[in-house]
Design a protein around this motif. Sequence first.
Motif, short mmCIF file in Angstrom:
data_model
loop_
_atom_site.label_atom_id
_atom_site.label_comp_id
_atom_site.label_asym_id
_atom_site.label_seq_id
_atom_site.Cartn_x
_atom_site.Cartn_y
_atom_site.Cartn_z
N UNK A 117 -71.38 19.43 32.29
CA UNK A 117 -70.09 19.14 32.90
C UNK A 117 -70.13 17.81 33.65
N UNK A 118 -68.96 17.26 33.93
CA UNK A 118 -68.85 16.02 34.67
C UNK A 118 -68.54 16.32 36.13
N UNK A 119 -69.22 15.62 37.00
CA UNK A 119 -68.96 15.75 38.43
C UNK A 119 -67.75 14.91 38.82
N UNK A 120 -67.33 15.04 40.05
CA UNK A 120 -66.22 14.23 40.55
C UNK A 120 -66.57 12.75 40.46
N UNK A 121 -67.84 12.43 40.76
CA UNK A 121 -68.29 11.03 40.67
C UNK A 121 -68.26 10.54 39.22
N UNK A 122 -68.60 11.43 38.28
CA UNK A 122 -68.56 11.06 36.86
C UNK A 122 -67.13 10.73 36.44
N UNK A 123 -66.19 11.58 36.84
CA UNK A 123 -64.79 11.32 36.48
C UNK A 123 -64.31 10.00 37.08
N UNK A 124 -64.78 9.69 38.26
CA UNK A 124 -64.41 8.41 38.89
C UNK A 124 -64.98 7.24 38.08
N UNK A 125 -66.21 7.39 37.61
CA UNK A 125 -66.82 6.33 36.80
C UNK A 125 -66.07 6.13 35.50
N UNK A 126 -65.64 7.22 34.88
CA UNK A 126 -64.88 7.12 33.63
C UNK A 126 -63.58 6.36 33.88
N UNK A 127 -62.88 6.70 34.95
CA UNK A 127 -61.63 6.00 35.27
C UNK A 127 -61.89 4.51 35.56
N UNK A 128 -62.98 4.23 36.25
CA UNK A 128 -63.31 2.84 36.56
C UNK A 128 -63.60 2.05 35.29
N UNK A 129 -64.31 2.67 34.34
CA UNK A 129 -64.62 1.99 33.07
C UNK A 129 -63.34 1.71 32.28
N UNK A 130 -62.43 2.68 32.26
CA UNK A 130 -61.15 2.50 31.56
C UNK A 130 -60.35 1.38 32.22
N UNK A 131 -60.35 1.36 33.55
CA UNK A 131 -59.63 0.30 34.27
C UNK A 131 -60.26 -1.06 34.02
N UNK A 132 -61.59 -1.10 33.92
CA UNK A 132 -62.31 -2.37 33.76
C UNK A 132 -61.96 -3.07 32.46
N UNK A 133 -61.54 -2.30 31.45
CA UNK A 133 -61.18 -2.90 30.16
C UNK A 133 -59.67 -2.97 29.96
N UNK A 134 -58.91 -2.66 31.02
CA UNK A 134 -57.46 -2.82 30.96
C UNK A 134 -56.71 -1.73 30.23
N UNK A 135 -57.24 -0.50 30.25
CA UNK A 135 -56.58 0.59 29.53
C UNK A 135 -56.06 1.70 30.45
N UNK A 136 -55.89 1.41 31.73
CA UNK A 136 -55.31 2.40 32.63
C UNK A 136 -53.93 2.80 32.11
N UNK A 137 -53.68 4.09 32.06
CA UNK A 137 -52.42 4.60 31.53
C UNK A 137 -52.54 5.06 30.08
N UNK A 138 -53.68 4.75 29.44
CA UNK A 138 -53.89 5.14 28.05
C UNK A 138 -54.82 6.36 27.93
#
Length: 249
Positions: free
Chosen positions: A110-131
């Motif tokens: 399973x993913x921890x809260x910190x893992x989910x935050x990292x996933x969101x950060x990676x998505x934001x880093x490549x400009x895909x927030x909202x996708x």
Amino acid sequence: MTVHVTTPQLQFRDLTLGYDRHPAVHHLSGDVPPGALLAVVGPNGAGKSTLFKGIVGALKPLSGRVDLNGLSARDVAYLPQAAEIDRTFPISVYDLVAMGLWRRTGIWGGFSKADHARIQQAIAAVGLTGFEQRAIGTLSGGQMQRMLFARLLLQDARLVVLDEPFNAIDAKTCADLVALVQHWHKEGRTILAALHDMDLVRSTFPQTLLLAREQVAWGDTASVLTAANMQKARHMCEAFDEEAAACAA
């Protein structure tokens, strides 16, 4: 005087790779130092993708070997060509990016809260927030590459192998992803990229391997990408006999 000897991050030792005993890369030898930013170039059919499959262990050598000098599978991140990605697979952007954590968590972990935050950060880093909840089959070519780079970000690998990462994408996406590669380089990661855009190679990659089923030239980019070397590479690929005898078993 003290002489510091740096152990190569990657070594090719008389490496021959191929399919059904027919070689596609012949007798390649050379060292890639830690932190290198190396372009691998050559005509179509030069063996670039074959070499990368050998590096990541997807293809066993016909002879010779690849030495990763202490790197484990989890230390290596691989981006295959876009054509090798199944875009019909029913998975969301978020879930595919999250796969970058699998080597640490395991497929069933399973993913921890910190893992989910990292996933969101990676998505934001490549400009895909909202996708995040978009199916990958609905993405454009550029969005697809951004997503795959987000997955690479999560892998946090020491060796990054990129097969034609900038093909068939828009200029803005290309510039953004090149900037990400440059950032990885500054962090000291070792990066190999197969490329066709020689202007991009000259502007971004200090070292280049010119391949035409065997090594044509390897070293400083300016000294490798000469007209004479490029012509030699084309002639070598054109002269290769597809019906050449198979390697000895």
